[in-house]
Design an enzyme around this catalytic site. Structure first.
Site, mmCIF file in Angstrom:
data_model
loop_
_atom_site.group_PDB
_atom_site.id
_atom_site.type_symbol
_atom_site.label_atom_id
_atom_site.label_comp_id
_atom_site.label_asym_id
_atom_site.label_seq_id
_atom_site.Cartn_x
_atom_site.Cartn_y
_atom_site.Cartn_z
ATOM 1 N N ASP A 21 1.004 46.165 67.458
ATOM 2 C CA ASP A 21 2.038 46.272 68.325
ATOM 3 C C ASP A 21 3.322 46.613 67.261
ATOM 4 O O ASP A 21 3.922 45.630 67.009
ATOM 5 C CB ASP A 21 2.255 44.997 69.049
ATOM 6 C CG ASP A 21 3.810 45.734 69.926
ATOM 7 O OD1 ASP A 21 4.213 46.677 70.164
ATOM 8 O OD2 ASP A 21 3.870 44.739 70.373
ATOM 9 N N ASN A 23 6.630 47.873 68.684
ATOM 10 C CA ASN A 23 7.474 48.054 69.492
ATOM 11 C C ASN A 23 7.865 46.302 70.378
ATOM 12 O O ASN A 23 8.998 46.828 70.886
ATOM 13 C CB ASN A 23 8.020 49.014 70.033
ATOM 14 C CG ASN A 23 6.446 48.986 71.643
ATOM 15 O OD1 ASN A 23 5.683 47.673 71.427
ATOM 16 N ND2 ASN A 23 6.529 50.065 72.425
ATOM 17 N N ASP A 25 5.864 45.271 72.484
ATOM 18 C CA ASP A 25 5.829 44.935 74.081
ATOM 19 C C ASP A 25 4.320 44.054 74.157
ATOM 20 O O ASP A 25 3.991 44.021 75.363
ATOM 21 C CB ASP A 25 5.330 46.167 75.306
ATOM 22 C CG ASP A 25 4.109 46.808 74.266
ATOM 23 O OD1 ASP A 25 3.609 46.442 73.367
ATOM 24 O OD2 ASP A 25 4.628 47.819 74.710
ATOM 25 N N ASP A 29 -0.637 50.036 69.645
ATOM 26 C CA ASP A 29 -0.489 50.976 69.780
ATOM 27 C C ASP A 29 -0.027 51.686 68.578
ATOM 28 O O ASP A 29 -0.043 51.638 67.737
ATOM 29 C CB ASP A 29 1.111 51.075 69.997
ATOM 30 C CG ASP A 29 2.309 50.417 69.771
ATOM 31 O OD1 ASP A 29 2.162 50.527 68.173
ATOM 32 O OD2 ASP A 29 2.676 49.796 69.766
ATOM 33 N N ASP A 98 -13.083 58.097 71.508
ATOM 34 C CA ASP A 98 -13.626 57.414 72.561
ATOM 35 C C ASP A 98 -13.874 58.759 73.710
ATOM 36 O O ASP A 98 -13.712 59.029 74.009
ATOM 37 C CB ASP A 98 -13.678 56.267 73.209
ATOM 38 C CG ASP A 98 -14.592 55.210 72.921
ATOM 39 O OD1 ASP A 98 -15.813 55.338 73.548
ATOM 40 O OD2 ASP A 98 -14.516 53.458 72.759
ATOM 41 N N ASP A 199 -19.583 57.262 75.021
ATOM 42 C CA ASP A 199 -19.606 55.319 76.138
ATOM 43 C C ASP A 199 -20.469 55.827 76.886
ATOM 44 O O ASP A 199 -20.941 56.479 77.410
ATOM 45 C CB ASP A 199 -17.893 55.166 76.504
ATOM 46 C CG ASP A 199 -18.219 54.417 77.488
ATOM 47 O OD1 ASP A 199 -17.992 53.332 76.309
ATOM 48 O OD2 ASP A 199 -18.335 54.369 78.327
ATOM 49 N N GLU A 256 -23.565 56.114 72.363
ATOM 50 C CA GLU A 256 -23.858 54.274 72.381
ATOM 51 C C GLU A 256 -25.326 54.138 72.901
ATOM 52 O O GLU A 256 -25.375 54.234 74.552
ATOM 53 C CB GLU A 256 -22.613 54.276 73.665
ATOM 54 C CG GLU A 256 -23.087 51.854 72.787
ATOM 55 C CD GLU A 256 -21.776 51.851 74.733
ATOM 56 O OE1 GLU A 256 -21.635 50.304 74.359
ATOM 57 O OE2 GLU A 256 -21.485 52.126 75.506
ATOM 58 N N HIS A 328 -16.177 45.319 70.060
ATOM 59 C CA HIS A 328 -15.471 45.089 71.557
ATOM 60 C C HIS A 328 -16.124 44.675 71.889
ATOM 61 O O HIS A 328 -15.485 44.102 73.507
ATOM 62 C CB HIS A 328 -14.596 46.682 71.335
ATOM 63 C CG HIS A 328 -14.786 47.470 72.506
ATOM 64 N ND1 HIS A 328 -15.998 48.569 71.577
ATOM 65 C CD2 HIS A 328 -15.402 48.311 73.557
ATOM 66 C CE1 HIS A 328 -16.488 48.560 72.738
ATOM 67 N NE2 HIS A 328 -16.346 49.104 73.736
ATOM 68 N N ASP A 329 -17.317 44.828 72.000
ATOM 69 C CA ASP A 329 -17.977 44.484 73.377
ATOM 70 C C ASP A 329 -18.884 43.442 73.435
ATOM 71 O O ASP A 329 -19.961 42.935 73.799
ATOM 72 C CB ASP A 329 -19.246 45.433 73.727
ATOM 73 C CG ASP A 329 -18.511 46.552 75.652
ATOM 74 O OD1 ASP A 329 -17.525 46.498 75.171
ATOM 75 O OD2 ASP A 329 -19.241 47.710 74.503
HETATM 76 O O1 TEU Z 1 -20.273 50.011 77.254
HETATM 77 C C1 TEU Z 1 -21.489 49.693 77.653
HETATM 78 C C2 TEU Z 1 -22.780 49.221 78.208
HETATM 79 O O2 TEU Z 1 -23.510 49.581 78.348
HETATM 80 C C3 TEU Z 1 -21.790 47.842 78.700
HETATM 81 O O3 TEU Z 1 -22.403 47.236 79.937
HETATM 82 C C4 TEU Z 1 -21.727 46.732 77.681
HETATM 83 O O4 TEU Z 1 -23.086 46.074 77.423
HETATM 84 C C5 TEU Z 1 -21.382 45.255 78.097
HETATM 85 O O5 TEU Z 1 -20.180 45.487 78.397
HETATM 86 C C6 TEU Z 1 -21.183 43.845 77.722
HETATM 87 O O6 TEU Z 1 -20.891 43.186 78.136
HETATM 88 C C7 TEU Z 1 -19.392 50.583 76.932
HETATM 89 C C8 TEU Z 1 -18.223 49.908 76.849
HETATM 90 O O7 TEU Z 1 -18.519 50.239 75.490
HETATM 91 C C9 TEU Z 1 -17.659 48.752 77.118
HETATM 92 O O8 TEU Z 1 -16.240 48.459 76.739
HETATM 93 C C10 TEU Z 1 -17.084 49.638 78.524
HETATM 94 O O9 TEU Z 1 -17.122 48.855 79.403
HETATM 95 C C11 TEU Z 1 -18.686 49.904 79.336
HETATM 96 O O10 TEU Z 1 -19.260 50.723 77.699
HETATM 97 C C12 TEU Z 1 -17.631 50.784 80.388
HETATM 98 O O11 TEU Z 1 -17.393 51.787 80.361
HETATM 99 CA CA CA Z 2 3.131 48.643 71.955
#
Ligand code: TEU
Ligand code: CA
Length: 556
Positions: A21, A23, A25, A29, A98, A199, A256, A328-329
């Protein structure tokens, strides 16, 4: 296999909201990313994938886009984005964005227009069906819980959303929609992007006509997977998209893709494939249950090994997988793939080496290079992730106590990967001078970049060595293009494989706390990497320490 510019690269995923971050907040960013480019360059990263930073209500943290041509002001401006691309280029780095085109946001202009006139042009950008009292168009369950159907505001219709209700699915059957998508992709590629991560791309093709499937839970609904299994013909969309966009720019794309069938691999990532690469989710999805997170089976070291080897042999030299231990998932890889109680410096490095040396393109997720771990949670109210909040309810309904359900969430919540990047032991891990949007993992005082950069034995320094090895002219050809051959496959808690190209490398990891003996299958010419100071060797027999990993160059 044709050689491509990106094959020998190392990729890194940034989750902008949690990276840095600039700035105060509390939200990461784009200027923050720019200020950390040298950090990434120094680590050895070439390709940077940014999770979405387009204009968005952030109902699903940016995976709900309300304008594909704008940067969300919380992340910065379009000038910042242009500057990021330019600064990356100066450093020979590439930026991927993405591409979220299975759905947009319900705040996108297309959706607003569809509400105003469902029979008009924009009505056909979505899947709309007449609303019938007491019944739904289909019985599919959204990935984030509940029916995939919701009322289209101000109309007597309903719209389809396989994810959150603020993420209406786009109708790819409509050529006008597809044109809009291609136009947007080319607009971004013209700016000098290196490519995209695609995605949830497998969801763009629905089995038509839309219909019910056998319910798989007591809610009477069925998983979207049931429909996807039956949906044929996605290739028409993917091939068209490739020809109209990526191919013209020689852009890199990584799909993905979940649950691909072996016979589809050449179509997806072969020389003429729809994508450059796709993620290997074999380990990620292991142990998943149709019932929900609460019913998931933990993955053991032997399972992990078999998942990796199965993915590797499925793809062979048809194409290039993108290898990850987290994103991130997912929970943090070190917390997920290392047996409970054993997460330590050595085991983190072992996992790193075993993953990094697989054939394919390595992707590091922000903080992975520091060995960042899952975050402790004490109440469901602390959880931001919409998926985790839903799974908590699913677990309660299945009869788990609130404490048990919280344990499930702590293990699998997407928040684990989304806590702010740990830059230093300053307040809030040096991520922000304000209040971070999501609580920082309290372990930042001992796990942070500033300390690890200075420490030759840190996880960070180990990643740096792994990356340098991938780029070493003596070994590059073998690491990038060499074949992979499992070794001692039946040995419990031992993962070993050869990489064979113009030299022969042996990668071996003792995936347990106890020592374990191996008999070297030949003469070791060179120790390329070792997560311990020593090798306990006696006449060709090595007693591997707990979680010791070795990368050896063997005499052929
Ligand atoms: O994820 C796709 C996906 O298949 C997800 O359902 C994943 O299995 C789930 O997040 C697990 O909890 C992509 C992105 O990576 C995810 O962050 C998004 O939420 C999703 O698409 C919708 O765009
Ligand atoms: Ca920021």
């Amino acid at each position: 296999m044709n050689r491509k510019w990106w094959h020998d690269k190392v990729a890194y995923q940034i989750y902008p909201k949690s990276f840095y971050d600039s700035n105060g907040d509390g939200i990461g960013d784009i200027p923050g990313i720019i200020s950390k480019l040298d950090y990434l360059k120094d680590l050895g990263v070439d390709i940077i994938w940014l999770s979405p930073c387009y204009q968005s209500p952030l109902a699903d943290q940016g995976y709900d886009i309300s304008d594909y041509y704008k940067i969300d002001p919380r992340f910065g401006t379009m000038e910042d984005m242009d500057q990021l691309i330019a600064e990356a280029k100066k450093r020979n780095m590439y930026i991927l964005m993405d591409l979220v085109v299975n759905h947009c946001s319900d705040e996108h202009e297309w959706f607003r227009r569809a509400c105003e006139d469902p029979e008009g042009k924009y009505g056909n950008f979505f899947y709309l069906r007449d609303k019938k009292e007491g019944s739904l168009p289909t019985n599919w369950r959204s990935y984030f819980g509940g029916s995939v159907w919701d009322d289209l505001p101000g109309t007597n219709k309903q719209y389809l959303h396989v994810f959150h209700k603020k993420q209406p699915d786009l109708n790819w059957e409509n050529p006008e929609l597809r044109e809009e998508v291609y136009k947007n992709i080319n607009w971004w590629l013209d700016k000098g992007l290196g490519g995209f991560r695609l995605d949830a791309i497998i969801n763009i093709k629905k089995a038509l006509p839309l219909h019910d499937y056998a319910p798989d839970r007591e809610d009477g609904l069925c998983s979207v997977q049931a429909m996807l299994k039956e949906a044929a013909g996605i290739g028409k969309f993917l091939g068209e998209m490739r020809d109209r966009t990526f191919q013209k720019y020689d852009a890199f794309t990584v799909g993905e893709v979940f649950n691909e069938k072996p016979e589809e691999i050449p179509d997806f990532i072969g020389d003429e494939g729809y994508f450059s690469s796709m993620f290997d989710f074999n380990e990620t999805i292991f142990g998943g249950s149709e019932k929900g997170w609460y019913d998931a089976t933990p993955i053991t070291p032997d399972d992990y090994k078999e998942c990796c080897f199965a993915a590797q042999s499925k793809v062979g030299d048809i194409g290039f997988l993108s290898n990850i231990i987290e994103n991130h998932d997912e929970p943090r890889g070190v917390s997920h793939y290392i047996p409970e109680g054993d997460c330590c410096l050595e085991s983190k490095k072992m996992l790193a080496a075993l993953n990094f040396m697989l054939r394919g393109l390595p992707f590091i997720y922000q903080g992975q290079e520091l060995g960042m771990e899952n975050v402790p949670i004490s109440s469901i109210d602390e959880v931001d992730d919409i998926s985790a909040r839903d799974e908590y309810q699913v677990a309660l309904k299945a009869g788990l106590s609130p404490e048990q359900a919280l344990k499930v969430i702590a293990r699998l919540s997407r928040d684990n990967a989304r806590t702010p990047m740990q830059w230093s032991d300053d307040p809030n891990a040096g991520f922000t001078s304000g209040t971070p949007w999501l609580k920082v993992n309290p372990n930042y005082t001992s796990i942070n970049a500033a300390m690890q950069i200075e420490d030759a034995d840190s996880v960070y320094s180990f990643y740096k060595k792994l990356i340098a090895l991938r780029k070493d002219p003596d070994y590059k050809e073998t690491i990038v293009y060499g074949g992979l051959e499992p070794l001692w496959r039946d040995r419990h808690n031992l993962m070993a494989y050869y990489r064979k190209g113009d030299c022969t490398l042996l990668v071996v990891g003792n995936y347990q706390r106890k020592e374990q003996e191996i008999k070297l299958p030949g003469i070791c010419r060179n120790v390329l990497l070792n997560n311990y100071k020593d090798i306990a060797e006696d006449k060709g027999t090595i007693t591997l320490h707990g979680y010791q990993v070795l990368i050896l160059e063997m005499a052929i």
